[in-house]
Enzyme design. Structure first.
Site, PDB file in Angstrom:
ATOM      1  N   SER A 118       1.028  -1.146   0.079  1.00  0.00           N
ATOM      2  CA  SER A 118      -0.058   0.048   0.020  1.00  0.00           C
ATOM      3  C   SER A 118       0.976   1.228   0.047  1.00  0.00           C
ATOM      4  O   SER A 118       0.338   2.261  -0.542  1.00  0.00           O
ATOM      5  CB  SER A 118      -0.837  -0.135   1.308  1.00  0.00           C
ATOM      6  OG  SER A 118      -1.585  -1.091   1.363  1.00  0.00           O
ATOM      7  N   HIS A 139      -2.046  -3.324  -6.671  1.00  0.00           N
ATOM      8  CA  HIS A 139      -2.610  -2.909  -5.465  1.00  0.00           C
ATOM      9  C   HIS A 139      -4.154  -3.149  -5.538  1.00  0.00           C
ATOM     10  O   HIS A 139      -4.836  -2.298  -6.093  1.00  0.00           O
ATOM     11  CB  HIS A 139      -2.112  -1.302  -5.206  1.00  0.00           C
ATOM     12  CG  HIS A 139      -2.712  -1.101  -4.022  1.00  0.00           C
ATOM     13  ND1 HIS A 139      -3.086   0.161  -3.726  1.00  0.00           N
ATOM     14  CD2 HIS A 139      -2.841  -1.637  -2.748  1.00  0.00           C
ATOM     15  CE1 HIS A 139      -3.326   0.468  -2.540  1.00  0.00           C
ATOM     16  NE2 HIS A 139      -3.134  -0.717  -1.782  1.00  0.00           N
ATOM     17  N   GLU A 151      -5.202  -1.148  -8.964  1.00  0.00           N
ATOM     18  CA  GLU A 151      -4.205  -0.119  -9.341  1.00  0.00           C
ATOM     19  C   GLU A 151      -3.004  -1.176 -10.088  1.00  0.00           C
ATOM     20  O   GLU A 151      -2.592  -1.905  -9.064  1.00  0.00           O
ATOM     21  CB  GLU A 151      -3.541   0.733  -8.505  1.00  0.00           C
ATOM     22  CG  GLU A 151      -4.619   1.603  -7.798  1.00  0.00           C
ATOM     23  CD  GLU A 151      -3.842   2.763  -6.709  1.00  0.00           C
ATOM     24  OE1 GLU A 151      -3.706   4.007  -6.994  1.00  0.00           O
ATOM     25  OE2 GLU A 151      -3.243   1.900  -5.708  1.00  0.00           O
ATOM     26  N   ASN A 190      -4.433   5.910  -2.207  1.00  0.00           N
ATOM     27  CA  ASN A 190      -4.100   6.442  -0.848  1.00  0.00           C
ATOM     28  C   ASN A 190      -3.603   7.996  -1.137  1.00  0.00           C
ATOM     29  O   ASN A 190      -3.793   8.780  -0.149  1.00  0.00           O
ATOM     30  CB  ASN A 190      -2.982   5.484  -0.391  1.00  0.00           C
ATOM     31  CG  ASN A 190      -3.382   4.221   0.052  1.00  0.00           C
ATOM     32  OD1 ASN A 190      -4.562   4.246   0.515  1.00  0.00           O
ATOM     33  ND2 ASN A 190      -2.864   3.232   0.394  1.00  0.00           N
TER      34      ASN A 190
END
Ligand SMILES: NC(=O)c1ccc[n+]([C@@H]2O[C@H](COP(=O)([O-])OP(=O)(O)OC[C@H]3O[C@@H](n4cnc5c(N)ncnc54)[C@H](O)[C@@H]3O)[C@@H](O)[C@H]2O)c1
Length: 296
Positions: A118, A139, A151, A190
């Site tokens: 992450s 991800h 992703e 994120n």
């Protein structure tokens, strides 16, 4: 080149979800776990998740057929014959380096080596290998079998061919792809979401708005199914805190600095649904019963 065999390294929350999605899509999967107990739990979770999805008509194969495509393994040495390797071990660079060094040694030279990290830059993980051209990020988000997107992240060394194969693989799992063309800290998910969570917490911290109003603002004002604080309770406040801490250490950017209130909540053990207390309070059945008081 067609992907047929997949190895998922790590049988925790993410590893089991990714293995399940690959098996549902028809791939032969090897799922590596630290020990038999971890693998047993992972396969039990996979069986109940696949059974639920099958009963709802969301997947065509029943749980037994999905499980039949997942081979649990505790020895990575027997995993030298796959097309795609997806690492999902604990968020620790040293551990990921060890796994990538092993994969570089035992995987076929054409195989893709992906990390589900992450917060760690893909380039830093790939630096442990001498084959950065076939290393990339893949991800997924949790719960993996339910989420429709992932992703795929390339570094400046990742080849177009490796990136294209990874994108095609994620699509073959029935998921949309976010193409992340630069190895930026936090990637896309994120990088957008965490600063917004920080801001949500700072609004509560300064007394500008209540926990409930912050969530209501994002639900009703922006059409989100859940507000940022109720989502944080589901994910775990410690998980969010660790992600922010890692990204703040990596970038020094103020937008990732973990708010003091979040640090105090984690220290007080107010971790979200898993401790029945996070931003909200929950009863034994998991129903929300109020707003948690803020720790001193
Ligand atoms: N949980 C999420 O919502 C989420 C979402 C996206 C990405 N990720 C990333 O996915 C990865 C795994 O997260 P998770 O939530 O599945 O964690 P988890 O704790 O459920 O599983 C971690 C796995 O790592 C293994 N492990 C622990 N120490 C190890 C060691 N020393 N050597 C080898 N293996 C070891 C464990 O046995 C387990 O299989 C992390 O990089 C995390 O950042 C997590």
């Amino acid at each position: 080149m067609q992907t047929e065999r997949v190895v998922v390294v790590g049988a925790g929350l993410m590893g089991q979800g990714i293995a399940q999605c690959a098996a549902q899509a028809g791939y032969a999967v090897k799922l590596w776990g630290m020990n038999e107990g971890e693998l047993e739990r992972a396969l039990q979770n996979t069986a109940s998740s696949a059974a639920r999805l099958h009963a709802k008509g969301k997947i065509k194969d029943d749980a037994q057929a999905v499980l039949a495509r997942i081979e649990p393994v505790v020895d990575l040495e027997g995993c030298g014959d796959a097309d795609i390797y997806i690492e999902t071990v604990v968020e620790d660079l040293e551990v990921k380096h060890r796994i990538f060094r092993t994969l570089q040694r035992l995987a076929p030279p054409t195989a893709i080596l992906a990390s589900n990290t992450s917060t760690i830059p893909i380039g830093k993980i790939a630096a442990a290998t001498n084959c950065p051209e076939r290393c990339l990020g893949m991800h997924f988000t949790s719960p993996v079998p339910m989420m429709p997107v992932a992703e795929v992240i390339r570094t400046s060394a990742t080849t177009d061919a490796a990136f294209g194969r990874a994108v095609a693989f994620v699509r073959s799992l029935g998921k949309e792809v976010i193409h992340v063309q630069k190895d930026v800290p936090g990637f896309v998910f994120n990088r957008i979401n965490l600063p917004s969570n920080v801001e949500a917490i700072r609004l509560v911290e300064t007394g500008a708005a209540s926990v409930e109003d912050v969530d209501k603002a994002m639900r009703l004002g922006f059409g989100r199914p859940m507000g940022p604080l109720e989502t944080a309770d589901m994910v775990g406040l410690d998980t969010g805190f660790n992600a922010l801490t890692a990204l703040y250490a990596e970038t020094g950017e103020e937008k990732f600095r973990p708010p003091e209130l979040l640090r105090r909540k984690v220290q007080a053990g107010q971790l979200g649904r898993k401790t029945a207390c996070g931003w909200y309070l929950y009863d034994a059945a998991g129903a929300r019963i109020g707003v948690a008081s803020l720790p001193d």
